[in-house]
Design a protein around this motif. Structure first.
Motif, PDB file in Angstrom:
ATOM      1  N   ALA A  81     -15.302   2.648  -9.426  1.00 38.42           N
ATOM      2  CA  ALA A  81     -13.970   2.077  -9.639  1.00 38.42           C
ATOM      3  C   ALA A  81     -12.927   3.186  -9.771  1.00 38.42           C
ATOM      4  N   GLU A  82     -13.310   4.291 -10.420  1.00 40.66           N
ATOM      5  CA  GLU A  82     -12.340   5.367 -10.595  1.00 40.66           C
ATOM      6  C   GLU A  82     -12.049   6.099  -9.292  1.00 40.66           C
ATOM      7  N   VAL A  83     -13.083   6.349  -8.481  1.00 38.60           N
ATOM      8  CA  VAL A  83     -12.816   7.097  -7.248  1.00 38.60           C
ATOM      9  C   VAL A  83     -11.920   6.303  -6.302  1.00 38.60           C
ATOM     10  N   VAL A  84     -12.026   4.977  -6.319  1.00 38.56           N
ATOM     11  CA  VAL A  84     -11.121   4.152  -5.500  1.00 38.56           C
ATOM     12  C   VAL A  84      -9.670   4.426  -5.898  1.00 38.56           C
ATOM     13  N   GLU A  85      -9.416   4.484  -7.207  1.00 35.36           N
ATOM     14  CA  GLU A  85      -8.058   4.732  -7.680  1.00 35.36           C
ATOM     15  C   GLU A  85      -7.653   6.192  -7.485  1.00 35.36           C
ATOM     16  N   ALA A  86      -8.600   7.101  -7.682  1.00 32.50           N
ATOM     17  CA  ALA A  86      -8.283   8.525  -7.663  1.00 32.50           C
ATOM     18  C   ALA A  86      -7.755   8.999  -6.313  1.00 32.50           C
ATOM     19  N   ARG A  87      -8.238   8.391  -5.230  1.00 31.41           N
ATOM     20  CA  ARG A  87      -7.749   8.799  -3.907  1.00 31.41           C
ATOM     21  C   ARG A  87      -6.296   8.365  -3.693  1.00 31.41           C
ATOM     22  N   ILE A  88      -5.885   7.307  -4.382  1.00 30.36           N
ATOM     23  CA  ILE A  88      -4.480   6.880  -4.334  1.00 30.36           C
ATOM     24  C   ILE A  88      -3.651   7.752  -5.272  1.00 30.36           C
ATOM     25  N   TRP A  89      -4.176   8.026  -6.468  1.00 30.81           N
ATOM     26  CA  TRP A  89      -3.471   8.894  -7.414  1.00 30.81           C
ATOM     27  C   TRP A  89      -3.217  10.275  -6.804  1.00 30.81           C
ATOM     28  N   GLY A  90      -4.125  10.717  -5.950  1.00 26.19           N
ATOM     29  CA  GLY A  90      -3.955  12.015  -5.307  1.00 26.19           C
ATOM     30  C   GLY A  90      -3.046  11.990  -4.100  1.00 26.19           C
ATOM     31  N   GLY A  91      -2.649  10.787  -3.655  1.00 28.82           N
ATOM     32  CA  GLY A  91      -1.719  10.657  -2.546  1.00 28.82           C
ATOM     33  C   GLY A  91      -2.325  10.857  -1.170  1.00 28.82           C
TER      34      GLY A  91
ATOM     35  N   PRO B 242      11.647  12.129   3.547  1.00 24.81           N
ATOM     36  CA  PRO B 242      11.173  13.273   4.331  1.00 24.81           C
ATOM     37  C   PRO B 242      10.646  14.432   3.490  1.00 24.81           C
ATOM     38  N   SER B 243      10.976  14.482   2.209  1.00 26.95           N
ATOM     39  CA  SER B 243      10.532  15.589   1.355  1.00 26.95           C
ATOM     40  C   SER B 243       9.278  15.247   0.552  1.00 26.95           C
ATOM     41  N   TRP B 244       8.778  14.021   0.675  1.00 27.09           N
ATOM     42  CA  TRP B 244       7.629  13.590  -0.149  1.00 27.09           C
ATOM     43  C   TRP B 244       6.363  14.342   0.250  1.00 27.09           C
ATOM     44  N   MET B 245       5.620  14.803  -0.755  1.00 24.64           N
ATOM     45  CA  MET B 245       4.323  15.436  -0.545  1.00 24.64           C
ATOM     46  C   MET B 245       3.334  14.878  -1.566  1.00 24.64           C
ATOM     47  N   PRO B 246       2.067  14.755  -1.184  1.00 24.01           N
ATOM     48  CA  PRO B 246       1.057  14.229  -2.107  1.00 24.01           C
ATOM     49  C   PRO B 246       0.646  15.262  -3.146  1.00 24.01           C
ATOM     50  N   LEU B 247       0.032  14.801  -4.211  1.00 19.37           N
ATOM     51  CA  LEU B 247      -0.505  15.698  -5.237  1.00 19.37           C
ATOM     52  C   LEU B 247      -1.533  16.648  -4.648  1.00 19.37           C
ATOM     53  N   LEU B 248      -2.428  16.115  -3.802  1.00 15.80           N
ATOM     54  CA  LEU B 248      -3.530  16.886  -3.236  1.00 15.80           C
ATOM     55  C   LEU B 248      -3.242  17.266  -1.787  1.00 15.80           C
ATOM     56  N   VAL B 249      -3.919  18.281  -1.314  1.00 13.64           N
ATOM     57  CA  VAL B 249      -3.825  18.637   0.101  1.00 13.64           C
ATOM     58  C   VAL B 249      -4.595  17.598   0.906  1.00 13.64           C
ATOM     59  N   THR B 250      -3.934  16.991   1.874  1.00 15.12           N
ATOM     60  CA  THR B 250      -4.538  15.929   2.671  1.00 15.12           C
ATOM     61  C   THR B 250      -5.644  16.481   3.574  1.00 15.12           C
ATOM     62  N   PRO B 251      -6.820  15.859   3.586  1.00 13.16           N
ATOM     63  CA  PRO B 251      -7.885  16.302   4.491  1.00 13.16           C
ATOM     64  C   PRO B 251      -7.454  16.211   5.953  1.00 13.16           C
TER      65      PRO B 251
ATOM     66  N   ASP C  67       0.825  -1.206   0.000  1.00 15.52           N
ATOM     67  CA  ASP C  67       0.000   0.000   0.000  1.00 15.52           C
ATOM     68  C   ASP C  67       0.862   1.260   0.000  1.00 15.52           C
ATOM     69  N   LEU C  68       1.856   1.294   0.885  1.00 18.49           N
ATOM     70  CA  LEU C  68       2.683   2.486   1.007  1.00 18.49           C
ATOM     71  C   LEU C  68       3.499   2.727  -0.258  1.00 18.49           C
ATOM     72  N   ASN C  69       4.110   1.687  -0.787  1.00 20.68           N
ATOM     73  CA  ASN C  69       4.951   1.861  -1.972  1.00 20.68           C
ATOM     74  C   ASN C  69       4.125   2.269  -3.191  1.00 20.68           C
ATOM     75  N   GLU C  70       2.875   1.809  -3.238  1.00 15.01           N
ATOM     76  CA  GLU C  70       1.998   2.203  -4.343  1.00 15.01           C
ATOM     77  C   GLU C  70       1.695   3.697  -4.291  1.00 15.01           C
ATOM     78  N   VAL C  71       1.216   4.169  -3.146  1.00 18.61           N
ATOM     79  CA  VAL C  71       0.846   5.585  -3.056  1.00 18.61           C
ATOM     80  C   VAL C  71       2.081   6.475  -3.131  1.00 18.61           C
ATOM     81  N   LYS C  72       3.200   6.007  -2.646  1.00 19.08           N
ATOM     82  CA  LYS C  72       4.442   6.770  -2.727  1.00 19.08           C
ATOM     83  C   LYS C  72       4.838   6.998  -4.180  1.00 19.08           C
ATOM     84  N   ALA C  73       4.682   5.966  -5.003  1.00 24.46           N
ATOM     85  CA  ALA C  73       5.105   6.056  -6.396  1.00 24.46           C
ATOM     86  C   ALA C  73       4.153   6.885  -7.248  1.00 24.46           C
TER      87      ALA C  73
END
Length: 419
Positions: free
Chosen positions: A379-389, A318-327, A218-224
């Motif tokens: 199906a897309e929203v499941v993936e989109a939350r990961i794509w957004g980090g 330590p410098s990693w940031m997601p595409l989206l602002v985390t809720p 899970d972590l390596n997927e969202v990280k990438a």
């Protein structure tokens, strides 16, 4: 003279009866503007455009409005469906449009007294289009009583209590995330549900253990793919992540679009909107209850501190940031997948099929996304939350299960034909 007054709102509550869920009969298509759609747009103005309520807080407000509208329209139609809270006494010929205006405006006035001038202008405009007389007055009275019942039912439900999330420092524990470093919405985890008897009734086994292979995956997927500078994520995936993250939820537009493209009557629209919004709010309450119980950290914290998680298959950045602002609340489970899975099953049950197209525009992404079925959107929203980090896959997948479970429970007990 037409009955224009919005009186004080106080009433007792009549609980809905229960029978097995069966899709309802078709009703005549509307011949003019659909009052339920118009007042849903009015509600969006008050709830989001002006008050800027968060998606979860807005879910409660929409559920209150649409539940009252449904009870009012259902009563005007002769109560062919089990009421949610009450079935005010009605006569054949009462104005359904007047009932919608009185029910929606009554709830909105109770929620947003500071917006009273706007709500009253909307109400006056709605009634100005209805001929003066007993039909209008009767419809207004039915709508007023439906609003009173909803307001009474939600009084003291825990909304806006001064709860806080549990801030931790150990690996796996949630803490506020950059760039905002704030928390919000903890009260929603203990909000009184609209239908389900217990917010914890869909309790899961929790997120994967930090030392497990599943967690590392899970972590390596969202990280990438979910990072702000990801070279793996495609342009379309980036647009989808932003589109689904829009706080002016595209689901609001899709709901109205379905009412119009499927030519739903006032009664059908009122019923569909109430089914959607009440199922949705309970799914979110169950989801937030999970968040509070498991208190699991977000991907941004997990990736930045992965060197301390005890898993040899992960490494920190330590410098990693997601595409989206985390809720501003914990990861597990995903509110968006809890919500949209509940909507998906509700739409499938209401329409009796899955393959109905829908689309919506997001001003955040500047794009319109289209889907040929409810399940393809899910199906897309499941993936989109990961794509957004902003979510791990396990949070998304378990969110879908909670949404489905909530929808099955609610639809087995509410909004069913009486005969």
């Amino acid at each position: 003279m037409a009955y224009r007054r919005l009186p004080a709102l106080t009433a007792t509550v009549t609980l809905a009866l229960t029978t097995a869920f069966v899709p309802g009969p078709a009703q005549a298509a509307p011949t003019g503007p659909n009052a339920v759609v118009i007042w849903n747009l009015n509600a969006q103005n008050e709830i989001y455009e002006v008050a800027k309520q968060s998606p979860a807080t807005a879910a409660r407000s929409f559920a209150m409005v649409q539940g009252a509208v449904y009870d009012a329209v259902n009563a005007i139609a002769g109560t062919p469906y089990e009421p949610y809270l009450t079935a005010p006494k009605s006569r054949r010929g009462y104005s359904a449009d007047a009932a919608v205006a009185a029910a929606a405006s009554g709830v909105l006035l109770s929620l947003f007294p500071q917006q009273a001038a706007t709500v009253r202008d909307q109400y006056d405009a709605a009634l100005a289009a209805i001929p003066d007389g007993w039909a209008e007055r009767g419809g207004v009275e039915v709508g007023r009583q439906a609003a009173e019942a909803m307001i009474a039912a939600r009084t003291g439900d825990g909304a806006f209590d001064t709860d806080t999330w549990n801030v931790g420092t150990a690996p796996g524990q949630w803490r506020p995330t950059p760039p905002t470093n704030v928390q919000d919405g903890a009260w929603f985890a203990d909000l009184k549900p609209f239908v389900i008897p217990d917010a914890a009734m869909f309790r899961t086994a929790g997120p994967p253990a930090l030392t497990s292979a599943k967690y590392a995956k899970d972590l390596n997927e969202v990280k990438a793919i979910g990072g702000a500078t990801s070279t793996v994520r495609t342009t379309d995936q980036t647009q989808a992540a932003i589109w689904w993250h829009d706080r002016r939820l595209t689901e609001w537009a899709m709901k109205r679009q379905l009412a119009e493209t499927r030519h739903l009557s006032t009664l059908q629209t009122a019923r569909m909107f109430a089914m959607i919004d009440i199922t949705n709010v309970d799914a979110l309450i169950a989801c937030y209850n999970e968040k509070k119980y498991w208190n699991f950290w977000r991907p941004v914290t997990a990736v930045q501190e992965a060197d301390n998680d005890g898993n040899p298959a992960t490494s920190g950045d330590p410098s990693w940031m997601p595409l989206l602002v985390t809720p501003p609340f914990p990861d597990y489970t995903s509110g968006h997948t809890c919500s949209f899975s509940a909507l998906t099953l509700t739409w499938q049950r209401f329409f009796g099929r899955d393959d109905i197209p829908m689309s919506a525009y997001s001003s955040d992404s500047g794009t319109t996304r289209s889907f040929d079925s409810f399940s393809s959107a899910l199906a897309e929203v499941v993936e989109a939350r990961i794509w957004g980090g902003v979510h791990f896959r396990s949070a998304d997948v378990e969110g879908v299960r909670i949404g489905f479970g909530t929808a099955r429970y609610v639809l087995a007990r509410e909004f069913r034909p009486r005969h």
